[in-house]
Design a protein around this motif. Structure first.
Motif, short mmCIF file in Angstrom:
data_model
loop_
_atom_site.label_atom_id
_atom_site.label_comp_id
_atom_site.label_asym_id
_atom_site.label_seq_id
_atom_site.Cartn_x
_atom_site.Cartn_y
_atom_site.Cartn_z
N LYS A 668 45.61 75.51 90.92
CA LYS A 668 44.58 75.47 91.95
C LYS A 668 43.21 75.71 91.33
N PRO A 669 42.62 74.66 90.76
CA PRO A 669 41.28 74.84 90.17
C PRO A 669 40.22 75.03 91.24
N ASP A 670 39.08 75.50 90.84
CA ASP A 670 37.96 75.76 91.73
C ASP A 670 37.34 74.42 92.14
N PRO A 671 37.41 74.03 93.44
CA PRO A 671 36.86 72.73 93.87
C PRO A 671 35.36 72.59 93.61
N SER A 741 30.11 65.95 95.39
CA SER A 741 30.74 67.18 95.85
C SER A 741 31.98 66.87 96.70
N GLY A 742 33.10 67.54 96.36
CA GLY A 742 34.34 67.36 97.12
C GLY A 742 35.19 66.21 96.64
N LYS A 743 34.69 65.38 95.76
CA LYS A 743 35.45 64.22 95.27
C LYS A 743 36.21 64.60 94.01
N THR A 744 37.37 63.99 93.81
CA THR A 744 38.17 64.24 92.62
C THR A 744 38.26 63.02 91.71
N ARG A 745 37.71 61.89 92.16
CA ARG A 745 37.75 60.67 91.35
C ARG A 745 36.41 59.95 91.47
N LEU A 746 36.03 59.26 90.43
CA LEU A 746 34.78 58.52 90.48
C LEU A 746 34.84 57.37 91.47
N ASP A 747 36.00 56.72 91.58
CA ASP A 747 36.09 55.57 92.48
C ASP A 747 36.07 55.97 93.95
N ALA A 748 35.99 57.29 94.21
CA ALA A 748 35.82 57.73 95.59
C ALA A 748 34.37 57.64 96.04
#
Length: 887
Positions: A668-671, A741-748
């Motif tokens: 659980k990394p820090d978002p 902010s809040g995204k985990t992928r560039l394609d988002a």
């Protein structure tokens, strides 16, 4: 001693008058003019000096000592009275000394220890054309002292071969030139035979010179190694005894110090058959000779014998050798060059500059007509002037001096390269010598040792006397040539320990078969000198533990501490983030930790990871590393971009600097850290990784073009943003990070979000102004709106002319080319046929109608009969349609 006359004598009144009026002076005088020995005494009684000292910088120890003794003899004194000198390991100054001749390191210490230079009235920089780093630094420091606290201080820069005009402009100083004392010198080239070594070519040239010309022979060779080889060829002694003193006797007898030149034709004769024999001395001249031998070389032979002097470039200037009529010039010299393998400046053999060649040849014409033989082909061209050391050596020592001075913005004749200076400061921070840009107490202690900061850090690290003595051995090993010999095709061992073991064996009376006795003797002597400087009473150790060398060496090379790769035992990860590999037969195989003193960058090939090759290293103990550098071991959570999954990864890492010791995945990394990782991804992948639309690409180009077309828009309240690749990448945290902010992928990241992020710092009114000055579409006479295409050329950093592509019929009746940017920029018209094919590209619409349209009409009318091709396009009605059927 009766004072001889010199060419500089006629200029001495002008020199005194100039320094009475100006605080700086550039003095040009060729070799033999007498500037070194006549200018300082001529200034002693000047009113502006007011009894203060004269300090003259002399780059070489031999020249410094010789100049001081010569000036003292002129006054009937000895060195240490009115005139003295200070060089490394030798000091001849007294309470009454008013002229001090010092070498470069001494001057730097004087300035650092006493920036006011109390009691010093003038600094003279002799032979400045040699452009040593220490001389450049000394002049920069002296100029700062003069500008800040000592406006009365005089500075004189003297040289034999120098761009005096450039230097005078730099110093804002008068420039005086003296004639030299010289006779004609005949120059000839004496090239080598096929595959002939330098020492054999030199011997042939010496034989020829002695047979064909009178007087002494001065031979310029790169260094002591080459001098010893030539000396051995000119000597019958297999033991090599008597180096620096050879006598040829006409009676044919020989001894350890004698070599006969009889009239017979023996293979080692220096005179051809039939010539008479004569006595000839062979002498050496270099900086490491005992003082007595140096003095002998600088004086004529008391028995009138001819001499052959084998010299380094110490004889190029400053010292006078009496009786020389012939110069033999190898065209080579040993000068410091930065060696990225070792991290130090090494003395490399380099080709001299033309100015040095001319100066060497001039040595043959000091007393009478002379001859100069150059041992390189006449077709070989030399560089006009030598390059300054500051541009080609490692700058850690300079960076430490500047930090101690407290001001890095000094005036240098040639500024130090910014990249090399930044790398030097990074190294000093690792060594503990700098805290940010400020020097630390350790840094000041390192500076006082007067050696390379790497060696200084290692010498100061040990806490016990035996370890300090071992550090002295290591300092000698790192500075000297490799004592291990090449044996056939077998490469030298990469274990530093084998070098030290060979040194320890030498001290006990044994020399390993793969080691050089002379190199080991030099190492032992150098280590003794270091122990004396550190005031160590203990002897050098005879045995040490396996990790002892590495445990000390890590203080000199903290950036090259390396840990074995977990999946490949021949690869190592370095503390600086790079990687290196061992030889297949490495003596270090299996060591978990090593510190590398020497490595070589390998040419990267396809599939190669760009590893460097370990050339020399020693194992170290991890526990010692944790004791000595506890602050460099860190454990932290890291959220980063994973190029393999093209997504976010998170791990908990334990590292030493950039060496990863342990890594575990985080569930659980820090978002809040995701956006930072995605921004790093863009830095790695480039701006092309973002979802650009054609419209957004055009908007960016329009803004960049307007900043160039209308410079007033690049400043003020409504400033247009800088949107170059470099500017956008440098400011990613400001404009891109918020929308990630809040995204985990560039394609988002959506196209719309990217557009708003890019425009986020441009207010509504400025956006409206952009649209007005650089419109995306423009109305044409046909009543339609057509697109304007914008582009910016990064290669030239200039806008490309904007393009309006439009059918020719749509512009009937329009006389002038449309313009944008408040009328400053004409559009480039791509005039199209009814079928959309280009007919003409122009920025001169009026000229097109007048000159080109009739030909276009003639050709196109038959091809497109349903479209209007009026005889007078000025009066025709513009249209985007074809003619109605039946018309």
């Amino acid at each position: 001693m009766n004072r001889p006359t010199f060419p500089i004598d006629a200029l001495l009144p002008q020199i005194r008058a100039s320094l009475a009026e100006h605080p700086r002076l550039v003095l040009e005088a060729p070799p033999g003019a007498g500037k070194t020995t006549q200018v300082p005494p001529a200034l002693l009684d000047e009113p502006w000096l007011a009894g203060q000292k004269i300090v003259m910088l002399e780059p070489r120890r031999v020249a410094a000592r010789a100049a001081a003794h010569f000036m003292a003899r002129q006054r009937g004194e000895v060195a240490g009275d009115t005139i003295g000198y200070r060089i490394r390991f030798d000091n001849k100054v007294g309470a009454s000394t008013r002229i001090e001749v010092v070498t470069e390191g001494i001057l730097t210490r004087m300035l650092q220890d006493d920036p006011m230079l109390d009691g010093v009235g003038v600094l003279l920089f002799d032979e400045f054309h040699e452009r040593h780093l220490a001389a450049d630094l000394g002049l920069a420091l002296a100029l700062d002292v003069q500008a800040q606290v000592r406006p009365d201080l005089r500075i004189v820069v003297m040289s034999a071969t120098l761009d005096g005009e450039r230097l005078a402009q730099f110093l804002d100083a008068p420039r005086l030139s003296s004639a030299g004392r010289s006779y004609p010198v005949s120059v000839a080239h004496y090239p080598a035979r096929r595959e002939e070594k330098l020492e054999h070519q030199t011997r042939r040239a010496v034989e020829h010179a002695l047979a064909q010309h009178p007087g002494d022979v001065l031979v310029f060779l790169p260094g002591q190694r080459e001098i010893a080889r030539v000396d051995a060829l000119l000597s019958p002694s297999p033991t090599g005894r008597g180096i620096g003193e050879r006598v040829w006797r006409s009676d044919g007898s020989t001894s350890a110090n004698d070599f006969a030149i009889p009239s017979s034709g023996a293979s080692r004769h220096l005179l051809p058959e039939g010539e008479g024999s004569e006595h000839v001395d062979v002498l050496q001249l270099h900086g490491d000779l005992p003082v007595e031998q140096q003095s002998r070389v600088l004086q004529a032979d008391p028995d009138g014998r001819r001499r052959v002097v084998l010299a380094t470039n110490v004889a190029e200037s400053s010292v006078t050798l009496p009786g020389v009529r012939v110069v033999i010039d190898s065209g080579l010299a040993r000068e410091p060059r930065y060696d990225p393998n070792s991290g130090f400046a090494r003395l490399d053999v380099i080709t001299i500059a033309q100015a040095s060649a001319d100066q060497r040849a001039g040595r043959a014409g000091r007393v009478a007509e002379g001859w100069a033989y150059r041992l390189w082909p006449q077709s070989q061209r030399l560089e006009p002037q030598r390059r300054p050391e500051i541009a080609q050596v490692e700058l850690a020592g300079l960076a430490l001096e500047l930090a101690a001075w407290g001001d890095a913005n000094l005036r240098f004749v040639d500024a130090p390269p910014s990249g090399a200076l930044a790398a030097a400061r990074e190294l000093l921070q690792r060594l503990g010598a700098l805290d940010g840009q400020a020097i630390t107490p350790l840094g000041r202690r390192m500076l006082a040792l007067g050696t390379h900061p790497r060696l200084a850090a290692m010498l100061l690290a040990p806490s016990t006397a035996p370890e300090r003595a071992l550090a002295c051995d290591l300092a000698a090993l790192l500075e000297a040539r490799d004592p291990l010999l090449l044996r056939g095709n077998r490469s030298r061992s990469d274990a530093l320990a084998e070098r030290w073991q060979a040194l320890a064996a030498f001290r006990s009376g044994r020399v390993a078969p793969d080691a050089s006795r002379s190199a080991l003797a030099a190492l032992d002597q150098a280590s003794k000198q270091w122990r004396r400087r550190l005031r160590l009473e203990v002897a050098a150790p005879s045995t040490v533990p396996a990790h002892a060398l590495g445990d000390l060496l890590l203080h000199a090379f903290p950036d090259r501490i390396a840990r074995q790769h977990p999946s490949d035992p021949t690869r190592y990860q370095l503390a600086n983030g790079r990687s290196a590999k061992l030889f297949d037969d490495s003596a270090l195989y299996g060591e978990p930790w090593i510190v590398i003193s020497e490595l070589r960058a390998l040419r990267q090939t396809q599939g190669d990871r760009g590893d460097a090759q370990v050339l020399r290293a020693a194992p170290l103990d991890e526990q010692r590393l944790r004791v000595d550098f506890p602050q460099r071991f860190v454990t932290e959570d890291r959220v980063f971009w994973d190029a393999n999954t093209r997504g976010i990864a998170a791990v908990r890492e334990t590292r030493f600097d950039r060496i990863v010791i342990e890594s575990k995945a985080l569930a659980k990394p820090d978002p809040s850290r995701y956006a930072d990782a995605l921004v790093d991804a863009v830095r790695q992948l480039g701006l092309a990784s973002l979802p650009w639309t054609p419209a957004l690409t055009q908007w960016r180009a329009r803004v960049r073009c307007l900043r160039m077309w209308m410079p007033e828009l690049a400043q003020g309240a409504a400033t247009l943003p800088e949107l170059s690749d470099a500017a956008l990448l440098a400011s990613l945290d400001g404009w891109l990070k918020p929308v990630l902010s809040g995204k985990t992928r560039l394609d988002a990241l959506s196209e719309q979000e990217l557009g708003e992020a890019l425009k986020s710092h441009v207010d509504w009114s400025t956006r409206q102004r952009i649209d007005a000055l650089a419109p995306t579409r423009i109305a044409v006479p046909s009543g339609m709106e057509r697109s304007v295409e914008y582009a910016y050329d990064d290669a030239t950093d200039a806008p490309v002319a904007p393009v309006l592509a439009v059918k020719l019929q749509e512009l009937f009746g329009l006389a002038d080319t449309p313009r944008i940017a408040d009328g400053r920029v004409p559009l480039t018209l791509h005039l199209l046929s009814p079928g959309g094919k280009p007919l003409q590209i122009t920025q001169d619409l009026r000229g097109f109608w007048d000159r080109t349209y009739p030909e276009v009409k003639k050709e196109m009318k038959g091809r497109y009969p349903r479209h209007p091709w009026p005889d007078n396009p000025w009066l025709a009605i513009a249209t985007h349609r074809a003619k109605p059927r039946g018309t």
